[in-house]
Design an enzyme around this catalytic site. Sequence first.
Site, PDB file in Angstrom:
ATOM      1  N   ARG B  58       0.925  -1.168  -0.113  1.00 19.57           N
ATOM      2  CA  ARG B  58      -0.078   0.032   0.054  1.00 19.57           C
ATOM      3  C   ARG B  58       0.780   1.177   0.027  1.00 19.57           C
ATOM      4  O   ARG B  58       0.314   2.329  -0.289  1.00 19.57           O
ATOM      5  CB  ARG B  58      -1.151   0.149   1.301  1.00 19.57           C
ATOM      6  CG  ARG B  58      -2.175  -1.132   0.979  1.00 19.57           C
ATOM      7  CD  ARG B  58      -3.176  -1.024   1.932  1.00 19.57           C
ATOM      8  NE  ARG B  58      -2.634  -1.157   3.430  1.00 19.57           N
ATOM      9  CZ  ARG B  58      -2.364  -2.407   4.069  1.00 19.57           C
ATOM     10  NH1 ARG B  58      -2.883  -3.443   3.369  1.00 19.57           N
ATOM     11  NH2 ARG B  58      -2.000  -2.209   5.169  1.00 19.57           N
ATOM     12  N   GLU B  95       3.406  -8.801  15.738  1.00 22.51           N
ATOM     13  CA  GLU B  95       2.844  -9.227  17.234  1.00 22.51           C
ATOM     14  C   GLU B  95       3.089 -10.629  17.529  1.00 22.51           C
ATOM     15  O   GLU B  95       3.629 -10.520  18.636  1.00 22.51           O
ATOM     16  CB  GLU B  95       1.365  -9.019  16.956  1.00 22.51           C
ATOM     17  CG  GLU B  95       0.444  -8.639  18.183  1.00 22.51           C
ATOM     18  CD  GLU B  95      -1.049  -8.283  17.614  1.00 22.51           C
ATOM     19  OE1 GLU B  95      -1.678  -8.391  18.775  1.00 22.51           O
ATOM     20  OE2 GLU B  95      -1.380  -8.084  16.625  1.00 22.51           O
TER      21      GLU B  95
END
Lengths: 170, 170
Positions: B58, B95
């Site tokens: 993106r 994460e």
Amino acid sequence: MNLQDYIRDIPDFPRPGILFKDITPLLINPKASKFALKSLVELTEHLNIDKVVGIESRGFFFGTLLADRLGAGFVPVRKPNKLPFDKLSQEFQLEYGTDRLEIHKDAISKGDRVLVHDDVLATGGTAEAVCKLVESLGGEIVQCNFLIELTFLKGREVFSDYNTESLIKY
Amino acid sequence: MNLQDYIRDIPDFPRPGILFKDITPLLINPKASKFALKSLVELTEHLNIDKVVGIESRGFFFGTLLADRLGAGFVPVRKPNKLPFDKLSQEFQLEYGTDRLEIHKDAISKGDRVLVHDDVLATGGTAEAVCKLVESLGGEIVQCNFLIELTFLKGREVFSDYNTESLIKY
């Protein structure tokens, strides 16, 4: 300016026997990039494009730039599970097995005049899948254009129903 | 123009508990896209940028457009095994577990003034890895800019050594 000077041949990438056309030397050179963009725009600026559809990932580079120059909306077609909203999916054939591309359902309105862009036209399977997605949503494929065309793979024959253009032919 | 009107919240994407910021409504609207681009350019046009580094995927959208407006070269940083030429690789924490990003070694010259761009600044791990790659090749990070900043994730603290800017703050 000869744009082929800014395309780098990489033997055996991504698989043995494939001669990959690396466009990063073009992207890194502002003059050559602007010349390529101008040439792509000349192919399409008379066509009143509403949406430019760019194919993940290398179709995003000149796809966003084309949308900018044409005053059109930009629509990314992405690999599976990347787009977050309601979407339509289309399978297509690879040399071995199949792959899938996705588009947001609200990305194309009925009657939209659409330019499909990718960096390379090889066998044509990818761009053909994208044309089907756009047409399923009611869009009209006004042109498919490509930075590079590997003419020996005859991908253009897949697009005999479409206005197909490319800038750099091998 | 309020750019937040063109960002769509998608709950539980890509994983439960994540509120994803979907920028496709912005990309599809030429006026809003041009406004966002102009605003990003205003943050950086005085900085004499040589290269804009965009992060897959993106970060390619406004990254290519920023390079175009600034007259700079565009350099894609990509996920593993996508770039075909000699490259440098950097691991970073997610994460759960780790991921890796790659840059072509010839993409940055010693002393290049570099703008790093991505769509979203979240925890900052991705862009920090990209800054390390650029600096390993002798580039100077002149600015990191982001379309969107999730301020509650405090990613900006990772960038205390850098000039960090964002357009749309949540």
